[in-house]
Each structure stands twice: as structure tokens, then as C-alpha cells.
Write a protein that holds these residues in place. Structure first.
Motif, PDB file in Angstrom:
ATOM      1  N   THR A   1       1.138  -1.248  -0.181  1.00 42.34           N
ATOM      2  CA  THR A   1       0.081  -0.121   0.169  1.00 42.34           C
ATOM      3  C   THR A   1       1.016   0.989  -0.292  1.00 42.34           C
ATOM      4  O   THR A   1       1.836   1.670   0.720  1.00 42.34           O
ATOM      5  N   LEU A   2      -0.049   2.172  -0.411  1.00 37.86           N
ATOM      6  CA  LEU A   2       1.068   3.226  -0.873  1.00 37.86           C
ATOM      7  C   LEU A   2       0.036   4.703  -0.625  1.00 37.86           C
ATOM      8  O   LEU A   2      -0.679   4.643  -0.829  1.00 37.86           O
ATOM      9  N   PRO A   3       0.329   5.032   0.957  1.00 34.07           N
ATOM     10  CA  PRO A   3      -0.339   5.553   0.863  1.00 34.07           C
ATOM     11  C   PRO A   3      -1.050   7.159   0.151  1.00 34.07           C
ATOM     12  O   PRO A   3      -2.329   7.612   0.120  1.00 34.07           O
ATOM     13  N   TRP A   4       0.033   7.894  -1.060  1.00 35.03           N
ATOM     14  CA  TRP A   4      -0.947   9.089  -1.422  1.00 35.03           C
ATOM     15  C   TRP A   4       0.239   9.275  -3.090  1.00 35.03           C
ATOM     16  O   TRP A   4       1.244   9.369  -2.942  1.00 35.03           O
ATOM     17  N   VAL A   5      -0.404   8.702  -3.995  1.00 35.61           N
ATOM     18  CA  VAL A   5       0.386   9.300  -5.712  1.00 35.61           C
ATOM     19  C   VAL A   5      -0.013   9.977  -6.103  1.00 35.61           C
ATOM     20  O   VAL A   5      -1.310  10.318  -5.999  1.00 35.61           O
ATOM     21  N   SER A   6       0.425  11.282  -6.738  1.00 36.45           N
ATOM     22  CA  SER A   6      -0.040  12.113  -7.396  1.00 36.45           C
ATOM     23  C   SER A   6      -0.189  11.733  -9.283  1.00 36.45           C
ATOM     24  O   SER A   6       0.249  11.007  -9.690  1.00 36.45           O
ATOM     25  N   ASN A   7      -1.684  13.186  -9.556  1.00 37.41           N
ATOM     26  CA  ASN A   7      -1.460  13.097 -11.064  1.00 37.41           C
ATOM     27  C   ASN A   7      -1.752  11.594 -11.621  1.00 37.41           C
ATOM     28  O   ASN A   7      -1.373  10.858 -12.875  1.00 37.41           O
ATOM     29  N   LEU A   8      -3.004  10.757 -10.748  1.00 34.95           N
ATOM     30  CA  LEU A   8      -3.210   9.568 -11.206  1.00 34.95           C
ATOM     31  C   LEU A   8      -4.817   9.405 -11.646  1.00 34.95           C
ATOM     32  O   LEU A   8      -5.718  10.679 -11.243  1.00 34.95           O
TER      33      LEU A   8
ATOM     34  N   VAL B   1      16.101  -8.801  -1.087  1.00 36.65           N
ATOM     35  CA  VAL B   1      17.287  -9.022  -2.108  1.00 36.65           C
ATOM     36  C   VAL B   1      17.789  -7.433  -3.206  1.00 36.65           C
ATOM     37  O   VAL B   1      18.740  -7.288  -3.581  1.00 36.65           O
ATOM     38  N   ARG B   2      16.689  -7.217  -3.822  1.00 37.62           N
ATOM     39  CA  ARG B   2      17.044  -6.156  -4.024  1.00 37.62           C
ATOM     40  C   ARG B   2      16.239  -5.325  -4.620  1.00 37.62           C
ATOM     41  O   ARG B   2      14.560  -5.584  -4.401  1.00 37.62           O
ATOM     42  N   GLU B   3      15.968  -4.261  -5.626  1.00 37.58           N
ATOM     43  CA  GLU B   3      14.501  -3.460  -6.048  1.00 37.58           C
ATOM     44  C   GLU B   3      14.363  -3.604  -7.341  1.00 37.58           C
ATOM     45  O   GLU B   3      15.150  -3.639  -8.574  1.00 37.58           O
ATOM     46  N   VAL B   4      13.418  -3.897  -7.993  1.00 38.72           N
ATOM     47  CA  VAL B   4      12.315  -3.669  -9.105  1.00 38.72           C
ATOM     48  C   VAL B   4      11.538  -2.584  -9.313  1.00 38.72           C
ATOM     49  O   VAL B   4      11.143  -2.052  -8.447  1.00 38.72           O
ATOM     50  N   MET B   5      11.786  -2.037 -10.823  1.00 35.22           N
ATOM     51  CA  MET B   5      11.060  -0.980 -10.735  1.00 35.22           C
ATOM     52  C   MET B   5      10.342  -0.975 -11.614  1.00 35.22           C
ATOM     53  O   MET B   5      10.853  -1.604 -13.219  1.00 35.22           O
ATOM     54  N   PHE B   6       8.887  -0.378 -11.995  1.00 32.19           N
ATOM     55  CA  PHE B   6       7.881  -1.011 -13.320  1.00 32.19           C
ATOM     56  C   PHE B   6       7.044   0.216 -13.203  1.00 32.19           C
ATOM     57  O   PHE B   6       6.907   1.066 -12.403  1.00 32.19           O
ATOM     58  N   LEU B   7       6.520   0.320 -13.873  1.00 34.63           N
ATOM     59  CA  LEU B   7       5.116   0.779 -14.780  1.00 34.63           C
ATOM     60  C   LEU B   7       4.163   0.372 -14.297  1.00 34.63           C
ATOM     61  O   LEU B   7       3.305  -0.708 -14.496  1.00 34.63           O
ATOM     62  N   LEU B   8       3.271   0.829 -13.317  1.00 29.67           N
ATOM     63  CA  LEU B   8       1.871   0.923 -12.365  1.00 29.67           C
ATOM     64  C   LEU B   8       1.285   1.086 -13.232  1.00 29.67           C
ATOM     65  O   LEU B   8       0.378   2.424 -13.265  1.00 29.67           O
ATOM     66  N   ARG B   9      -0.297   0.212 -14.006  1.00 31.93           N
ATOM     67  CA  ARG B   9      -0.974   0.870 -14.425  1.00 31.93           C
ATOM     68  C   ARG B   9      -1.874   0.824 -13.758  1.00 31.93           C
ATOM     69  O   ARG B   9      -2.561   0.056 -13.065  1.00 31.93           O
ATOM     70  N   CYS B  10      -3.014   1.942 -13.240  1.00 32.76           N
ATOM     71  CA  CYS B  10      -4.011   2.448 -12.870  1.00 32.76           C
ATOM     72  C   CYS B  10      -5.532   1.187 -13.098  1.00 32.76           C
ATOM     73  O   CYS B  10      -5.919   0.928 -12.026  1.00 32.76           O
ATOM     74  N   ASP B  11      -5.622   1.294 -14.206  1.00 32.64           N
ATOM     75  CA  ASP B  11      -6.778   0.299 -14.332  1.00 32.64           C
ATOM     76  C   ASP B  11      -6.340  -1.582 -13.755  1.00 32.64           C
ATOM     77  O   ASP B  11      -6.850  -2.015 -14.850  1.00 32.64           O
ATOM     78  N   ALA B  12      -4.861  -1.996 -13.702  1.00 30.79           N
ATOM     79  CA  ALA B  12      -4.960  -3.048 -14.036  1.00 30.79           C
ATOM     80  C   ALA B  12      -5.748  -3.978 -12.705  1.00 30.79           C
ATOM     81  O   ALA B  12      -5.965  -3.179 -12.251  1.00 30.79           O
ATOM     82  N   GLU B  13      -5.489  -4.866 -13.114  1.00 31.33           N
ATOM     83  CA  GLU B  13      -6.723  -5.672 -11.965  1.00 31.33           C
ATOM     84  C   GLU B  13      -5.094  -6.234 -10.705  1.00 31.33           C
ATOM     85  O   GLU B  13      -4.185  -6.557 -10.759  1.00 31.33           O
ATOM     86  N   GLY B  14      -5.868  -6.414  -9.582  1.00 31.01           N
ATOM     87  CA  GLY B  14      -5.592  -5.917  -8.855  1.00 31.01           C
ATOM     88  C   GLY B  14      -4.748  -4.709  -8.036  1.00 31.01           C
ATOM     89  O   GLY B  14      -3.716  -4.217  -6.880  1.00 31.01           O
ATOM     90  N   VAL B  15      -4.987  -3.636  -8.375  1.00 36.52           N
ATOM     91  CA  VAL B  15      -5.085  -2.127  -8.260  1.00 36.52           C
ATOM     92  C   VAL B  15      -5.449  -1.616  -7.677  1.00 36.52           C
ATOM     93  O   VAL B  15      -7.369  -1.473  -8.347  1.00 36.52           O
ATOM     94  N   GLU B  16      -6.545  -1.177  -6.442  1.00 38.84           N
ATOM     95  CA  GLU B  16      -7.498   0.144  -6.021  1.00 38.84           C
ATOM     96  C   GLU B  16      -6.853   1.296  -5.760  1.00 38.84           C
ATOM     97  O   GLU B  16      -5.981   1.588  -4.872  1.00 38.84           O
ATOM     98  N   MET B  17      -7.675   1.948  -6.301  1.00 43.88           N
ATOM     99  CA  MET B  17      -6.924   3.690  -5.968  1.00 43.88           C
ATOM    100  C   MET B  17      -8.334   4.054  -5.268  1.00 43.88           C
ATOM    101  O   MET B  17      -9.493   4.183  -4.950  1.00 43.88           O
TER     102      MET B  17
ATOM    103  N   GLY C   1      -4.499   7.142  -2.868  1.00 40.34           N
ATOM    104  CA  GLY C   1      -4.122   6.016  -1.958  1.00 40.34           C
ATOM    105  C   GLY C   1      -3.938   4.589  -2.852  1.00 40.34           C
ATOM    106  O   GLY C   1      -5.278   4.780  -3.547  1.00 40.34           O
ATOM    107  N   LEU C   2      -3.274   3.695  -3.023  1.00 41.44           N
ATOM    108  CA  LEU C   2      -3.082   2.674  -3.967  1.00 41.44           C
ATOM    109  C   LEU C   2      -2.632   1.859  -3.148  1.00 41.44           C
ATOM    110  O   LEU C   2      -1.628   1.337  -2.294  1.00 41.44           O
ATOM    111  N   ARG C   3      -4.113   0.625  -3.721  1.00 40.21           N
ATOM    112  CA  ARG C   3      -3.482  -0.302  -2.912  1.00 40.21           C
ATOM    113  C   ARG C   3      -3.416  -1.669  -3.949  1.00 40.21           C
ATOM    114  O   ARG C   3      -4.195  -2.318  -4.950  1.00 40.21           O
ATOM    115  N   LEU C   4      -2.529  -2.524  -3.304  1.00 39.82           N
ATOM    116  CA  LEU C   4      -2.089  -3.359  -4.404  1.00 39.82           C
ATOM    117  C   LEU C   4      -1.846  -4.834  -3.886  1.00 39.82           C
ATOM    118  O   LEU C   4      -1.198  -4.952  -2.566  1.00 39.82           O
TER     119      LEU C   4
END
Length: 381
Positions: free
Chosen positions: A157-164, A184-200, A216-219
Motif C-alpha cells: 500500500t502507498l498512502p498517496w500518489v499524485s497525477n493519477l 534482495v534487490r529492487e525492481v522498478m516498473f510502470l504501474l497501470r491504475c486500471d490493472a487487475e489487482g490495483v485499488e485506488m 492511495g494505492l493498494r496493490l
């Protein structure tokens, strides 16, 4: 709106033409809705897309998406922030998301996808506040990625993300965990708001930032495949873009500060006889802002300089911009007097916007912490 709607002589012929067109949008259509953005939470999608079609949020990108001109991107952001700091902030969100996409080298995030983003046809932001704080040892990573066939499953969960909003996307980062749950490491990616598993989720009302499309985003088990990957591992990627990421924010600080100075001059004929006894007078602030702007434009010539000294300079300029915007906005309120205390006053709004410039990641305290850490590392043993 797309490039076909922009008069050919104002498209991308010269930086001055782009800035003139941006100024026209900022002082025209945007100025007409700035109260609705601030007080009613109006999200200026149409205005952002007009700015995108003009190239205002892609000037920093390399051809064919933009000019590779960081100075132009900063000046365009400052022009808009001078009228509306919230919209200037959203321009930064859009600009850095495009930066991530281009720097990723992932064909699926470049080409048509990048062109659509660069032109404002698609909009998006950055969910990198938490990772930036994590790298500064301020807080832990909130998103965790589990390797699966073909990619990762990401939860958190991310508490706030803007321009969404619907159809939007943002750059995000998750900690990749092993079978023991250790990162063990980090991965960076494009998070699509309409994707299954994303709640705004709607956020509480924000001071000065109500119309910024902040959620707020809940994945939950969001699948991230190769088409969404920006960097794996992410740390080398972050090291490469960190200076550009922070530097672009200086456009907000310059614009909000200039707007405050303009508000002081607006009452000089009426109140100059008594305002002369205040500190932080407009001419003095303007000289300081001009010097800072010149410094920022010099840094914009080499935004991907990997050296620690360069990054310290960027952090210091960003901190100076935040501090200057606070001083200028407060001084503008004092110069305007009672009229600046009306909720409808642009000065009252700008005070709140300056507070945001000072606390948005990296906040002043974050900036100073990083400057101290990097400076200590550079000292001889």
C-alpha cells in the motif's frame, strides 16, 4: 487534444515559441480554473493535455519525443507554477514518468507508449516518494515483489500518489523478496491504475493540492510482466536518473516564488510607503531568485552527471528553492496585508503551495540529510 490542434508556428519551432504558448495557456484557461483546482478538487486534465500537446512536459526527453532540453522543461514548469503550483507539480509528475519510460530502454515503454505520454495523450505520475525515502534510510519499502513465471506479483500500500486517475499510470518500485521474505534487490516498473489487482482510494483533503489527482494505492498480487519493467535491478537505474529527478522539481520552486514576488509588486504603488519597512522586499527576492535560476539552468546542462558533487549541488539548489519559496510567499502575505488573508486570494493559496514545495519528497529535511551524508562520504578517511 493532440499536436494537430496546435498552430504549426507554435509547435516545436523554438523554445521561445513553446514558452509563449505555455504562458498563454497558464494565464488563460488555467488561470480561469485555478480556484476550482485549489478549493473544489478539480483535476485539470484538459489543461494538462494542452500543455502536453505543446511539448511542455516532454522538452527534457530525447528525440523523437522531445528536445532533450532540460532548461526548457524547467522554464515551462515555472511558467505554469507561477499561476498554479498544483498544476506545476502535476507537470513534474508527468515529466519524470516520461523520464523513467525513456531511460528504461524497454521497447514496450518507448515508441508509441512514450510518444503518447510525451504528448499528453496519456497521463501519469511517480510513486517514488517511499523508495526515495528508503534509499535515504528514512522509511522501509512499502511494496514487495515476489518472483513468478514471466515477472513478479506485487503487493502493498502507498498512502498517496499524485497525477493519477482512470487510464493513468505511474513509475513505482518494489523490494524483491526471497523465500525467507528478505528483500534482495529492487525492481522498478510502470504501474497501470486500471490493472487487475490495483485499488485506488480517495485521500483526505490536501492543503493546496486538492486537485492533483492524489490517491492511495493498494496493490494485491498485481502481476508485473516484462512489458512493464523499467529496471531490474533498480539501484543502478536510480543512481543514473536521481539528479534529473530532483532537478526538475526546481521548476515548481522558481514558479511559486516568482508568483509571490509578482504579488508584492502588485500592491507597491498603494502600500509601498509602509511595506518598505518589511524584510524580504521584492527587488531583493527577485535578485536572489534570478541567481538561483541561473544556477539551476547551469545544472540543467548536464542533468545526468553521475558524480556525487553534482548531486550535492542539485540537492542544495532544490533546498534553496524550497526555502526561498517559503520566504517569498510569507513576505507576499505581509506585503498584501488583509487582502492577502482572504481565502480567495492568490497569496493565501501560494502560501500553502510553498509549504508543499518544502515538504514534497525530497523535503527540506530529507535534502539536508542527504547533503550531510554525501558530504561526509566525500571526506578523506
Amino acid at each position: 487534444m493532440d499536436l494537430a490542434d496546435i498552430p504549426r508556428d507554435l509547435r516545436l519551432d523554438s523554445p521561445d515559441a513553446v514558452l509563449a504558448a505555455v504562458r498563454e495557456v497558464a494565464r488563460g484557461p488555467l488561470a480561469q480554473v485555478v480556484e476550482a483546482i485549489d478549493r473544489e478538487g478539480y483535476y485539470p486534465r484538459a489543461e494538462l493535455q494542452r500543455l502536453g500537446a505543446l511539448g511542455a512536459m516532454s522538452a527534457h526527453l530525447n528525440a523523437p519525443a522531445g528536445r532533450g532540453d532540460f532548461a526548457l522543461a524547467l522554464r515551462a514548469m515555472a511558467e505554469v507554477s507561477q499561476v498554479c503550483g498544483a498544476t506545476g507539480f502535476m507537470m513534474w509528475c508527468q515529466a519524470v514518468c516520461g523520464l523513467y519510460m525513456q531511460a528504461s530502454g524497454n521497447p514496450a515503454l518507448m515508441g508509441e507508449a512514450l510518444m503518447a505520454h510525451a504528448s499528453g495523450a496519456t497521463l501519469g505520475g511517480t510513486a517514488m516518494s517511499n523508495p526515495m525515502k528508503n534509499y535515504a534510510q528514512i522509511e522501509g519499502l512499502l511494496l514487495k515483489a515476489v518472483p513468478v513465471t514471466g515477472g513478479y506479483r506485487v503487493s502493498g500500500t502507498l498512502p498517496w500518489v499524485s497525477n493519477l486517475g482512470p487510464g493513468h499510470a505511474c513509475g513505482a518500485l518494489a523490494g524483491v523478496v526471497d523465500e525467507h521474505g528478505e528483500v534482495v534487490r529492487e525492481v522498478m516498473f510502470l504501474l497501470r491504475c486500471d490493472a487487475e489487482g490495483v485499488e485506488m482510494r480517495e485521500c483526505p483533503s490536501f492543503s493546496g493540492m486538492e486537485g492533483t489527482g492524489t490517491y492511495g494505492l493498494r496493490l494485491k498480487d498485481l502481476f508485473i510482466g516484462t512489458d512493464e519493467i523499467m529496471a531490474d535491478p533498480a539501484k543502478p537505474f536510480i543512481a543514473r536518473i536521481r539528479g534529473a529527478f530532483v532537478l526538475l522539481q526546481c521548476g515548481m520552486a522558481v514558479g511559486v516564488t516568482q508568483g509571490a514576488i509578482d504579488s508584492m509588486w502588485a500592491v507597491e504603488d498603494q502600500l509601498g510607503h509602509v511595506n518598505q519597512f518589511l524584510e524580504d522586499r521584492p527587488a531583493e527576492l527577485q535578485a536572489e531568485l534570478d541567481a538561483l535560476t541561473e544556477r539551476v539552468m547551469k545544472l540543467a546542462e548536464t542533468p545526468f552527471d553521475p558524480s556525487a558533487d553534482f548531486f550535492i549541488d542539485v540537492l542544495d539548489a532544490r533546498a534553496h528553492g524550497a526555502e526561498l519559496s517559503l520566504r517569498a510567499a510569507q513576505s507576499a502575505l505581509l506585503h498584501q496585508g488583509a487582502r492577502g488573508y482572504l481565502m480567495s486570494s492568490e497569496v493565501q493559496r501560494r502560501v500553502r503551495e510553498s509549504h508543499f514545495v518544502a515538504i514534497v519528497t525530497p523535503a527540506i529535511k530529507h535534502l539536508r540529510k542527504e547533503i550531510a551524508r554525501l558530504s561526509a562520504e566525500a571526506l578523506p578517511a
